[in-house]
Scaffold this active site. Structure first.
Site, PDB file in Angstrom:
ATOM      1  N   ASP A 381       0.858  -1.172   0.000  1.00 37.31           N
ATOM      2  CA  ASP A 381       0.000   0.000   0.000  1.00 37.31           C
ATOM      3  C   ASP A 381       0.902   1.233   0.000  1.00 37.31           C
ATOM      4  OD1 ASP A 381      -2.178   1.573   0.067  1.00 37.31           O
ATOM      5  OD2 ASP A 381      -2.956   0.869   1.984  1.00 37.31           O
ATOM      6  N   GLU A 459      -8.473  14.777   7.069  1.00 33.33           N
ATOM      7  CA  GLU A 459      -9.389  15.714   7.710  1.00 33.33           C
ATOM      8  C   GLU A 459      -8.658  16.598   8.707  1.00 33.33           C
ATOM      9  OE1 GLU A 459     -12.593  13.519   9.396  1.00 33.33           O
ATOM     10  OE2 GLU A 459     -13.690  13.396   7.499  1.00 33.33           O
ATOM     11  N   PHE A 500     -18.420   8.675   4.187  1.00 31.01           N
ATOM     12  CA  PHE A 500     -17.492   8.260   3.126  1.00 31.01           C
ATOM     13  C   PHE A 500     -17.436   6.736   3.063  1.00 31.01           C
ATOM     14  CE2 PHE A 500     -13.354   6.657   1.888  1.00 31.01           C
ATOM     15  CZ  PHE A 500     -13.104   7.314   0.691  1.00 31.01           C
ATOM     16  N   ARG A 556      -1.712  14.589  -2.822  1.00 37.00           N
ATOM     17  CA  ARG A 556      -3.049  13.999  -2.697  1.00 37.00           C
ATOM     18  C   ARG A 556      -4.083  15.104  -2.927  1.00 37.00           C
ATOM     19  NH1 ARG A 556      -3.130   9.306   0.749  1.00 37.00           N
ATOM     20  NH2 ARG A 556      -5.128   9.989   1.636  1.00 37.00           N
ATOM     21  N   THR A 636      -2.940   1.396  -4.519  1.00 34.32           N
ATOM     22  CA  THR A 636      -3.246   2.654  -3.843  1.00 34.32           C
ATOM     23  C   THR A 636      -4.598   3.175  -4.302  1.00 34.32           C
ATOM     24  OG1 THR A 636      -2.500   4.930  -3.528  1.00 34.32           O
ATOM     25  CG2 THR A 636      -1.976   3.922  -5.624  1.00 34.32           C
ATOM     26  N   GLY A 637      -5.169   4.010  -3.488  1.00 35.03           N
ATOM     27  CA  GLY A 637      -6.425   4.657  -3.843  1.00 35.03           C
ATOM     28  C   GLY A 637      -6.239   6.013  -4.474  1.00 35.03           C
ATOM     29  N   ASP A 638      -4.994   6.409  -4.728  1.00 35.14           N
ATOM     30  CA  ASP A 638      -4.705   7.731  -5.289  1.00 35.14           C
ATOM     31  C   ASP A 638      -5.021   7.782  -6.781  1.00 35.14           C
ATOM     32  OD1 ASP A 638      -3.876   8.923  -2.960  1.00 35.14           O
ATOM     33  OD2 ASP A 638      -1.813   8.250  -3.180  1.00 35.14           O
ATOM     34  N   ARG A 728      -6.624   3.890  -7.599  1.00 40.13           N
ATOM     35  CA  ARG A 728      -8.065   3.979  -7.389  1.00 40.13           C
ATOM     36  C   ARG A 728      -8.679   2.601  -7.147  1.00 40.13           C
ATOM     37  NH1 ARG A 728      -8.494   9.150  -5.962  1.00 40.13           N
ATOM     38  NH2 ARG A 728      -8.683  10.645  -7.659  1.00 40.13           N
ATOM     39  N   LYS A 734      -8.047  -5.163  -4.012  1.00 47.45           N
ATOM     40  CA  LYS A 734      -6.747  -5.548  -3.469  1.00 47.45           C
ATOM     41  C   LYS A 734      -6.739  -7.024  -3.092  1.00 47.45           C
ATOM     42  CE  LYS A 734      -5.636  -0.955  -1.584  1.00 47.45           C
ATOM     43  NZ  LYS A 734      -5.320  -0.168  -0.362  1.00 47.45           N
TER      44      LYS A 734
END
Length: 1182
Positions: A381, A459, A500, A556, A636-638, A728, A734
């Site tokens: 990750d 956040e 979310f 990010r 990754t979720g980027d 993404r 995963k």
């Protein structure tokens, strides 16, 4: 299924649910012995030894005393049972301490103190600050006026940041006195282990509320083993108790993992068993023939004329019992013992201690250390693994205006600060979304300083950045949010929160402005989750450009938006949202559908850019591990551009090769994804024969289609690639990728071996992983040092265990040929038992300290990990060598012993002791020869064990009833005994030593060369390359990492590792032509071929004749030719240069290592070909 929990109803709380007694014990006093024996004998190997032990109870067939098998068997089972009993007893003590802890509960309207085990479902539990939560509670009230409390969940998920929990809206405003009398019912699902989810409903009975239904989530709960922090008191109703809590449901004994070494050992045991059956059948058949022919004629044998019906089985069964020691009974427990020591080495490694977090490395799984040395793929990750997970607000774009681009810090951008002071509407709305569209809870210290408790680092960064820009989130009092902007207070009423999720990729809140009564929808999320829902009239090009620009910088990004709602629209939507929020089935899916109805026609406000620093040493770590031949997949979720930039900065992709080396897989439809996959796959196939570094990049949408419809194509692409960047991706994707690589039989970090990083977040992964380390950079040492050493030591220990068992068994078999093939044992029972348990076990256990190379050398030359990845030290070929050694040594011991004492009047026990002494001496020298580094403990174990052998047998020889009376004293007093020992050692170890010397000197591997350099303290003249790197430079695909394991040989090794440093040094200083001329001192043809041998890359690989064309200007031929007579079983790959071929392609390995041949020099190339084909007179052939 669901359950109904009645609050504060003592009569209904006792049934039908369990109490809060915790029990993690595996056994009880009554079932321990039968259950433990059943577990141990459920293993096939233990069943085999039990059968052998039972057969030895039959006096007619047993060649030795049954104690020789029953003794080791009982000892091994006792050790295993004792370990299980000790572990279970510790679990009992832990359970007892938890069950007897005193807690406060409400009974009959008053608080009482009881033991935790007496809590029942429906009881109200009262907690004070720093109390541990005894069971899963639904929060009803707290000391905070906002109805919140703070909990530490480190014991549950490993995360040290405090979490915020809030009371249900139905309980808001209830005084603490009313909580003693509260009544109601909770509708919740049956117990499960999902600590992230609790979909339930609460209905309070009058007079507390008008019987209204209140939805509940995980944020309304306090889970078992959490601690109440920074809150004076809190109370809740028990919904799950005992082993039905979420923590209790997640407990359990994980399934044991089978390492590649374990799998190979199981195969070898199966092969030995088949060999044993063949030996038993052959010798049993021969024994019956000898008995019926020769045996009946020998009067002293006294065979009966007629025997029972099973007479034909007696001799085969004797040989079965005699040969049963071929399979070492102690191999499993020996391996378990040394593996536990390997795990302790990881725990004790001071160089893997994280000084910042005061966190040592830890091995939670003690059974798979050797698999670390065979890792081929690493799935990693990004956030918290490669990065520090410390988010810093850097830049932003508000309505097309970029802030922070010049200074690199938007918080110091004068233009932005002026816009804030001037109350520019777009900037104010942007900061408002940053400030309150979150789940952050502000807390005020006694000095008045405000700090924030955030569950997300993003956040936290956004709220602190907004506060720095004068939009200060001051207070969260129930549903009222208070913000201070430029010294003026602004209040918002929080109406609804749209949480979310990984599927929605955005979060929204619905608030009412208390000043004007307007209802606002505030949203933030990924660009793909926000920009497509912009209002029709808004231009989003500037925002897209901002996202791309920030992503190119590795930042990010989050997009911020808002929309004003009218009262009717919100009222209608609120009813649907409440209905979806109250369902117990598919709540998340229904909520997402309802949220979609509101999150549209958004006004895009701007884009934020947050920086997450890489951890120290990440690029160097990845570069080192890639040299070791390890492939990397980053999940990754980027955004895609961000992921590529991170990959570049981490050395996943070589710098400067972004455009040429990254192949993008995109598409929104099946046809688009298929075309993209085929294009990338075709490029990959070509790229495997070019000196390129190529990686493919796939986004979550295309990945979903590829895994669902084109899995075979994607699997082939995964086999060909060294680097993959998946952006993404969702958690479920995963998991699918992990299963994909596991199905290809690769040894994969995070699939076969879990390694967690003990960072600021993600400690849950570290706690659940097989290994936890403080920083990513420690991964190099974990794999190269601990993994490699563990594999080497386990490979030697396992094969030595077979060797010592086969040695004594072969002597028994040879002895049968001079004892009428009757299955008679040469050795007595005591000697066999001591041989297995004591004489041969203690020396080899010191192999846990052996190091073939120093840690410094291993870290400097990671390429040598390939020996472990290819299974070079434990495979059928290496086992065949140990098998042949045991047969040779058995023959030496038996023949020398028999001939030395052929004319002596020796007792059977005397002959047995001579043979046993020869075995002990041989094994002492074998262990010494195979040991690479010596310590005082190893010398003591090897030679002290030899001395102990004589001491013990001398003591036994002093006992008249032992059957060996005076034997050892007589033998030690005979010169012939010591001459025999000398001959056994000299003849047995001479060829072994000579072969080892020959291979070390004339057929040196890369490891041998490094060992020579270490011993001589000389510099290493060669830069060893991993097979993957060398193949990339030379334009050759290497089967070892480009094909699944099932299609490649486990003993594959490039000829680079067989190169000879002496020959390489002799070639230094010679010109190309001089090398191919006859040497003045008679340069041997065998050594010349061996030297050239080291310049070629592939072993046991056959290539067809083919032509590769590179553009229109050049081409090269790949020719297949048979080897010279010196190497009859090899095929060689030659590159023949032609005019116009680019010079950088060069001769395979030769241009780099020995600098022999360059393109354009056709004559030397042909001479090389002639040399390989066996021509000795080069001048005549030229």
């Amino acid at each position: 299924m669901k359950r109904f929990v009645y609050i504060n109803d003592n009569e209904a709380s006792h049934d039908p649910y369990c109490d809060n007694r915790i029990s993690n014990r595996k056994y009880t006093i009554l079932n321990f012995l039968p259950k433990n024996l059943w577990e141990q004998f459920s293993r096939l190997m233990n069943q085999y030894f039990l059968l052998i032990a039972c057969l030895q109870l039959w006096p007619l067939i047993t060649p030795v005393n049954p104690a020789s098998t029953w003794g080791p068997l009982i000892f091994i089972f006792s050790v295993s049972a004792s370990k299980e009993a000790w572990d279970d007893y510790n679990r009992y003590l832990s359970d007892k301490q938890a069950n007897e802890k005193e807690v406060w509960v409400v009974r009959d309207g008053i608080r009482k103190r009881i033991q935790a085990q007496d809590i029942h479902v429906g009881n109200i539990v009262w907690l004070r600050e720093n109390d541990e939560v005894p069971c899963d509670l639904l929060l009803l009230g707290t000391s905070e006026p906002q109805g919140i409390c703070f909990v530490e969940t480190a014991a549950l998920d490993g995360e040290t940041d405090l979490k915020t929990r809030v009371i249900p809206t139905a309980c808001a405003g209830l005084a603490s006195e009313l909580l003693y009398k509260i009544k109601g019912v909770i509708e919740c699902p049956n117990p499960d282990k999902d600590i992230r989810r609790f979909d339930a409903n609460l209905r309070l009975f009058p007079p507390f509320i008008d019987n209204d239904l209140c939805p509940l989530t995980i944020n309304n709960t306090l889970l078992q083993s959490c601690y109440l922090r920074n809150t004076e008191w809190a109370c809740g109703v028990a919904v799950y108790t005992g082993n039905e809590t979420k923590l209790g449901m997640s407990r359990g004994i994980p399934e044991p993992k089978l390492t590649a070494v374990d799998a190979m050992i199981d195969k070898l045991i199966g092969a030995i068993f088949l060999f044993q059956i063949v030996v038993v059948i052959v010798l049993g058949f021969a024994g019956n023939i000898w008995k019926d022919t020769e045996g009946q004629q020998q009067w002293y044998v006294m065979y009966p004329v007629e025997g029972p019906w099973y007479e034909l089985l007696v001799i085969p069964l004797r040989f079965e019992l005699l040969c049963s020691i071929m399979i070492p009974i102690s191999i499993k427990i020996s391996l378990d013992l040394v593996k536990s020591v390997y795990a302790k080495f990881i725990d004790w490694d001071e160089e893997m201690y994280d000084q910042d977090a005061q966190c040592p490395s830890h091995a939670a799984n003690t059974a798979i250390s050797e698999d670390l040395g065979q890792v081929e793929y690493i799935l990693t990750d990004k956030t918290g693994t490669l990065t520090e997970n410390k988010m810093i607000f850097r830049r932003c774009c508000i309505n097309g205006t970029f802030y922070g681009n010049n200074s690199g810090d938007a918080l110091k951008d004068g233009e932005l600060l002026n816009d804030v002071v001037n109350n520019v509407p777009d900037v104010v709305r942007f900061l408002t979304v940053m400030s309150i569209c979150n789940s952050v809870v502000p807390t005020k210290s006694p000095s008045g300083e405000i700090s924030y408790k955030a569950q997300s680092q993003d956040e936290d960064a956004l709220v602190n950045a907004a506060a720095h820009l004068h939009m200060v989130f001051v207070n969260r009092n129930g549903n009222v949010l208070e913000v201070n902007f430029n010294a003026s207070a602004v209040r918002y009423e929080l109406l609804d929160t749209l949480e979310f999720t990984s599927d929605r990729k955005r979060m929204s809140v619905v608030v009412r402005d208390c000043q004007n009564g307007n209802i606002l929808l505030l949203s933030k999320g990924a660009d793909e989750a926000i920009l497509p829902f912009a209002s029709n009239g808004q231009q989003i090009r500037s925002f897209s450009d901002a996202v791309e620009q920030y992503a190119q910088s590795g930042l990010r990004t989050l997009c911020l938006a808002w929309r004003e709602l009218n009262e009717d629209e919100y009222t209608e939507w609120s009813l649907m949202f409440k209905e979806a929020n109250s369902t117990l089935v598919d709540r998340e899916w229904k909520l997402a559908e309802v949220c979609q109805r509101l999150e549209h026609d958004l006004e895009i406000l701007g884009v934020t850019a947050i920086e997450d620093h890489l951890q120290d040493g990440v690029p160097e770590t990845i570069e080192t591990l890639r040299k070791a031949g390890i492939n990397f997949w980053m999940l990754t979720g980027d955004k895609q551009s961000t992921a590529i930039q991170i990959a570049l900065s981490c050395n996943f992709i070589a710098p400067g090769l972004t455009k040429r080396a990254t192949l993008l897989i995109n598409g929104r439809t099946e046809d688009e994804v298929l075309r993209s996959l085929e294009r990338v796959l075709l490029t990959m196939r070509i790229a495997t024969s070019e000196p390129k570094e190529v990686a493919f990049v796939v986004d979550g949408w295309a990945l979903e289609i590829a895994l669902r419809h084109y899995k075979e194509i994607f699997t082939e692409l995964a086999d060909l690639s060294r680097t993959a960047i998946c952006c993404r991706v969702t958690p479920s994707q995963k998991a699918q990728l992990v299963e994909l690589l596991k199905s290809r039989e690769y040894r994969t970090l995070q699939a076969d071996i879990g390694v967690g990083i003990s960072g600021r977040e993600g400690l849950q992964a570290a706690r659940a992983a097989d290994y936890s380390i403080g920083k990513f950079r420690f991964l190099t040492r974990l794999i190269l040092v601990h993994g490699r050493y563990s594999y080497n030591r386990t490979a030697f220990l396992s094969q030595y265990s077979f060797y010592k068992s086969l040695l004594i068994c072969f002597i028994q078999i040879l002895f049968s040929f001079i004892s009428g093939i009757s299955g008679t044992s040469l050795f007595n029972s005591v000697s066999l038992m001591a041989y297995n348990i004591f004489y041969t076990s203690i020396p080899v256990l010191t192999s846990v300290l052996d190091k073939d190379l120093s840690e410094k050398t291993v870290m400097q030359h990671p390429q040598i990990l390939f020996y472990c990845q290819a299974g070079r030290l434990l495979n059928p070929s290496t086992f065949a060598g140990w098998f042949g050694r045991s047969l040779f040594h058995a023959s030496v011991v038996f023949l020398i012993t028999i001939h030395s004492y052929a004319n002596e009047k020796s007792e059977m026990e005397e002959l047995s002791m001579v043979a046993l002494s020869g075995c002990i001496w041989l094994q002492a020298f074998v262990v010494t020869l195979e040991t690479n580094s010596f310590t005082a403990l190893q010398h003591l174990a090897i030679w002290g064990n030899l001395a102990a052998f004589y001491a013990i047998n001398c003591i036994i020889s002093m006992i008249p009833s032992a059957g060996m009376y005076t034997i050892m004293f007589r033998l030690c007093g005979q010169p012939s005994y010591w001459i025999t020992m000398f001959l056994i050692v000299a003849i047995g170890m001479g060829p072994v030593f000579a072969l080892k010397y020959f291979r070390f000197t004339y057929r040196s591997s890369a490891i041998n060369i490094l060992q020579q350099a270490e011993h001589s303290r000389a510099p290493i003249f060669r830069d060893f390359e991993s097979p993957v790197e060398s193949s990339e430079k030379d334009g050759i695909s290497l089967p070892s990492t480009a094909q699944p394991k099932s299609s490649r040989s486990p003993v594959y090794e490039p000829l680079l590792s067989e190169s000879t440093p002496n020959a390489a040094r002799k070639s230094r200083g010679q010109t190309t032509v001089e090398f191919f001329q006859p040497h003045k001192t008679g340069f041997p043809i065998r050594e010349t071929v061996r030297t050239i041998d080291s310049t070629l890359l592939h072993l046991n690989t056959v290539y067809s004749t083919q032509i590769w064309k590179y553009g229109q200007r050049s081409c090269m031929y790949v020719l297949q030719c048979e080897a010279s007579p010196l190497y009859e079983h090899h095929h060689y790959l030659l590159w023949i240069g032609l005019p116009g071929v680019p010079k950088h392609l060069g001769m395979v390995r030769a241009s780099q290592v020995l600098k022999l041949v360059r393109f354009g020099m056709i004559c030397p190339t042909l001479l090389l070909l002639a040399r390989l084909l066996g021509f000795r007179s080069l001048q005549s052939q030229t």
